[in-house]
Design an enzyme around this catalytic site. Structure first.
Site, PDB file in Angstrom:
ATOM      1  N   TYR A  56       0.837  -1.110  -0.022  1.00 20.06           N
ATOM      2  CA  TYR A  56      -0.071   0.050   0.217  1.00 20.06           C
ATOM      3  C   TYR A  56       0.777   1.274   0.147  1.00 20.06           C
ATOM      4  CZ  TYR A  56      -3.700  -3.296   1.433  1.00 20.06           C
ATOM      5  OH  TYR A  56      -4.557  -4.293   1.524  1.00 20.06           O
ATOM      6  N   HIS A 140       0.257 -12.270   1.466  1.00 22.66           N
ATOM      7  CA  HIS A 140      -0.417 -11.291   0.348  1.00 22.66           C
ATOM      8  C   HIS A 140      -0.672 -11.798  -0.806  1.00 22.66           C
ATOM      9  CE1 HIS A 140      -1.525  -6.596   0.125  1.00 22.66           C
ATOM     10  NE2 HIS A 140      -2.325  -7.513  -0.229  1.00 22.66           N
TER      11      HIS A 140
END
Length: 337
Positions: A56, A140
């Site tokens: 992010y 992830h």
């Protein structure tokens, strides 16, 4: 706000969580002062679970979240981050990130689910956040890396958990089938399920939710608005579903669900947030938040009571699957402020 414990761990999550991709400038820049104000508003609303990732904003989300929480007692909140994308120097920067974040691309992501990659990633996350520990660590998006993720990354995380370095471990993905494998075949305690148990998609009932039920493990639900279509009281043409233009048939179905919600005195967004709690293995719904206003609104929506017979009506009209659990409600003993 009520907290739920991840079974067999000491980790507790508030039933509403804060997804921090927007703190990393997802799609557009979020000013630093707005990022700090959003975390503050979420805290004031009772949210104590915060999810971030190196992906992010190439670390920006992690550093902003750590700064915003630095003055808070560490025992009062839960933070999760992720591994699998190492951030390394970018030898050929173009000036701006190419994966959806409005940040400079001085760093780049490198897929790495090796044991060494896991350890390096966690060390870098702790440095960026300024935290002394992570409560939950997820793999992830290991979609294309099952073997290394299952054979190297997950055992490495399990060792860290068993040593008390992290509290709980799991995986986060946009699909449910592989998450079921992580629950059944690895040491995962919890999985983060994106978009596959919503008012428009209950496919997780075919795999990951039965696995969690059978094994007594937990699921965190994200993407409950399916990237936009369920986020407004009146869905419209031109809205997105799973990050693409929503087909007209899905818009019509969302409108039909919205009409049933209105007949029961609630709204489509409130029902979208409440719906995952209809399943006993889902312990948290985490929403992305970009502004203080969004944080406050999300907490208010989460706090609104949703009539139990809404789910019965949606089932009877064929708007949700008939096997959506009927015997469980929101199971909440307290409301958000």
């Amino acid at each position: 706000m009520r907290q739920r414990r991840i079974p067999h761990t000491a980790v507790e999550l508030t039933e509403l969580g804060f997804g921090t991709s927007a703190l990393g400038n997802l799609y557009r820049a979020t000013p630093a002062e707005d990022a700090a104000a959003t975390v503050e508003a979420a805290w004031e609303a009772g949210i104590r679970y915060f999810d971030t990732a190196p992906h992010y904003g190439l670390g920006l989300s992690e550093s902003r979240l750590g700064a915003a929480l630095r003055h808070r007692p560490r025992a009062e909140y839960t933070v999760s981050s992720k591994v699998g994308r190492l951030l390394v120097p970018n030898e050929h920067p173009r000036g701006v990130d190419t994966e959806g974040f409005a940040v400079r691309d001085d760093l780049r992501r490198e897929w790495d689910f090796s044991r060494d990659g896991v350890l390096r990633s966690i060390e870098a996350t702790l440095e960026r956040t300024g935290l002394d520990r992570l409560d939950v660590v997820y793999l992830h998006d290991p979609d294309d890396h099952w073997r290394q993720a299952a054979d190297e990354a997950m055992p490495a995380l399990a060792d860290l958990r068993d040593q008390g370095v992290v509290g709980a471990v799991g995986a986060g993905m946009n699909q449910s089938a592989m998450l079921a494998r992580f629950l059944r075949e690895t040491a995962a305690d919890v999985v983060m399920l994106a978009g596959r148990y919503t008012l428009l998609d209950q496919s997780a009932l075919d795999d990951v939710l039965p696995a969690a039920e059978e094994l007594g493990k937990s699921v965190v639900a994200v993407g409950v608005f399916n990237s936009g279509l369920l986020s407004r009281e009146r869905p419209e043409e031109g809205m997105t579903y799973d990050y693409r233009l929503a087909p007209s048939a899905l818009v019509a179905r969302a409108r039909a669900i919205a009409e049933v919600c209105a007949a029961h005195g609630t709204t489509l967004p409130a029902a979208a947030i409440a719906f995952p709690h209809s399943h006993p293995r889902i312990i948290n719904v985490t929403l992305g938040m970009r502004s203080a206003e969004q944080a406050t609104r999300n907490a208010e929506l989460h706090g609104r009571p949703v009539p139990e017979d809404l789910w019965d009506d949606l089932r009877s009209q064929g708007l949700i699957r008939p096997d959506v659990p009927a015997e469980y409600g929101r199971r909440r003993s307290s409301r958000c402020p």
